[in-house]
Motif scaffolding. Sequence first.
Motif, mmCIF file in Angstrom:
data_model
loop_
_atom_site.group_PDB
_atom_site.id
_atom_site.type_symbol
_atom_site.label_atom_id
_atom_site.label_comp_id
_atom_site.label_asym_id
_atom_site.label_seq_id
_atom_site.Cartn_x
_atom_site.Cartn_y
_atom_site.Cartn_z
ATOM 1 N N ILE A 239 16.237 1.943 1.465
ATOM 2 C CA ILE A 239 14.856 2.650 1.193
ATOM 3 C C ILE A 239 13.754 1.614 1.816
ATOM 4 C CG2 ILE A 239 13.188 3.592 -0.364
ATOM 5 C CD1 ILE A 239 15.435 4.837 -1.693
ATOM 6 N N GLU A 240 12.758 2.030 2.589
ATOM 7 C CA GLU A 240 11.855 0.939 2.809
ATOM 8 C C GLU A 240 10.496 1.833 2.406
ATOM 9 O OE1 GLU A 240 10.052 -1.259 6.836
ATOM 10 O OE2 GLU A 240 11.397 0.294 7.176
ATOM 11 N N TYR A 241 9.685 0.858 1.728
ATOM 12 C CA TYR A 241 8.315 1.164 1.576
ATOM 13 C C TYR A 241 7.101 0.651 2.437
ATOM 14 C CZ TYR A 241 3.924 1.642 -1.192
ATOM 15 O OH TYR A 241 2.729 1.800 -1.438
ATOM 16 N N ILE A 242 6.512 1.614 3.107
ATOM 17 C CA ILE A 242 5.558 1.112 4.157
ATOM 18 C C ILE A 242 4.372 1.807 3.654
ATOM 19 C CG2 ILE A 242 4.794 1.446 6.431
ATOM 20 C CD1 ILE A 242 7.807 1.726 7.271
ATOM 21 N N ARG A 243 3.182 0.854 3.691
ATOM 22 C CA ARG A 243 1.866 1.161 3.384
ATOM 23 C C ARG A 243 1.004 0.671 4.393
ATOM 24 N NH1 ARG A 243 -1.207 0.560 -2.155
ATOM 25 N NH2 ARG A 243 -3.322 1.634 -1.717
ATOM 26 N N SER A 244 0.315 1.558 5.234
ATOM 27 C CA SER A 244 -0.595 1.441 6.364
ATOM 28 C C SER A 244 -1.881 1.547 5.918
ATOM 29 C CB SER A 244 -0.118 2.170 7.542
ATOM 30 O OG SER A 244 1.104 1.863 7.994
ATOM 31 N N TYR A 245 -2.797 0.568 6.522
ATOM 32 C CA TYR A 245 -4.329 0.893 6.332
ATOM 33 C C TYR A 245 -4.837 1.192 7.758
ATOM 34 C CZ TYR A 245 -3.539 -1.540 1.916
ATOM 35 O OH TYR A 245 -2.997 -1.704 0.616
ATOM 36 N N SER B 157 0.780 -12.716 -6.488
ATOM 37 C CA SER B 157 0.637 -11.386 -7.063
ATOM 38 C C SER B 157 0.226 -10.175 -6.310
ATOM 39 C CB SER B 157 -0.898 -11.660 -8.131
ATOM 40 O OG SER B 157 -1.904 -11.576 -7.398
ATOM 41 N N LYS B 158 -0.162 -10.179 -5.231
ATOM 42 C CA LYS B 158 -0.538 -8.845 -4.236
ATOM 43 C C LYS B 158 0.914 -8.624 -3.584
ATOM 44 C CE LYS B 158 -3.096 -6.216 -1.704
ATOM 45 N NZ LYS B 158 -3.712 -5.039 -2.123
ATOM 46 N N LEU B 159 1.651 -9.594 -3.083
ATOM 47 C CA LEU B 159 2.987 -9.211 -2.779
ATOM 48 C C LEU B 159 3.903 -8.492 -3.809
ATOM 49 C CD1 LEU B 159 3.831 -12.385 -0.567
ATOM 50 C CD2 LEU B 159 3.089 -9.953 0.379
ATOM 51 N N ALA B 160 3.759 -9.131 -4.941
ATOM 52 C CA ALA B 160 4.840 -8.564 -6.119
ATOM 53 C C ALA B 160 4.110 -7.258 -6.435
ATOM 54 C CB ALA B 160 4.416 -9.510 -7.389
ATOM 55 N N GLN B 161 2.820 -6.845 -6.534
ATOM 56 C CA GLN B 161 2.297 -5.629 -6.643
ATOM 57 C C GLN B 161 2.616 -4.672 -5.737
ATOM 58 O OE1 GLN B 161 -1.892 -5.357 -5.839
ATOM 59 N NE2 GLN B 161 -2.051 -3.185 -6.559
ATOM 60 N N MET B 162 2.784 -5.123 -4.435
ATOM 61 C CA MET B 162 3.204 -3.959 -3.272
ATOM 62 C C MET B 162 4.686 -3.752 -3.396
ATOM 63 S SD MET B 162 0.583 -3.305 -1.976
ATOM 64 C CE MET B 162 1.203 -2.260 -0.614
ATOM 65 N N ASN B 163 5.544 -5.100 -3.891
ATOM 66 C CA ASN B 163 6.974 -4.619 -3.989
ATOM 67 C C ASN B 163 7.381 -3.913 -4.955
ATOM 68 O OD1 ASN B 163 8.240 -5.913 -1.684
ATOM 69 N ND2 ASN B 163 7.614 -8.042 -2.626
ATOM 70 N N ALA B 164 6.596 -4.068 -6.143
ATOM 71 C CA ALA B 164 6.721 -3.094 -7.352
ATOM 72 C C ALA B 164 6.575 -1.667 -6.964
ATOM 73 C CB ALA B 164 5.891 -3.467 -8.483
ATOM 74 N N GLN B 165 5.375 -1.312 -6.066
ATOM 75 C CA GLN B 165 5.356 -0.038 -5.726
ATOM 76 C C GLN B 165 6.657 0.386 -4.993
ATOM 77 O OE1 GLN B 165 2.474 1.972 -5.620
ATOM 78 N NE2 GLN B 165 1.716 0.423 -7.114
ATOM 79 N N LYS B 166 7.455 -0.131 -4.415
ATOM 80 C CA LYS B 166 8.567 0.504 -3.921
ATOM 81 C C LYS B 166 9.441 0.829 -5.148
ATOM 82 C CE LYS B 166 12.821 -0.601 -1.518
ATOM 83 N NZ LYS B 166 13.757 -1.608 -0.741
ATOM 84 N N GLU B 167 9.711 0.101 -5.974
ATOM 85 C CA GLU B 167 10.437 0.419 -7.202
ATOM 86 C C GLU B 167 9.853 1.616 -8.147
ATOM 87 O OE1 GLU B 167 13.298 -0.976 -8.026
ATOM 88 O OE2 GLU B 167 12.899 -2.080 -6.289
#
Length: 67
Positions: free
Chosen positions: A1-7, A43-53
Amino acid sequence: IEYIRSYYYNKMELIRFSSSLGKFVGYTELGVKNAERWNSDPSKLAQMNAQKETYCHNNIGIDYQAA
């Protein structure tokens, strides 16, 4: 599973976070600058990785049942 967030802005992708890369990638001049800044913030990278979980792993069972 891959989480992708685009702006996007005006239908143009500026920046994207990919959980498989674990970082942001910029596609425009502004996106590259923001990607560098966001990638230097643990902290921003940890936040985005937590979104996958939070998002992907909680919904995986629902998606497989529907298919």
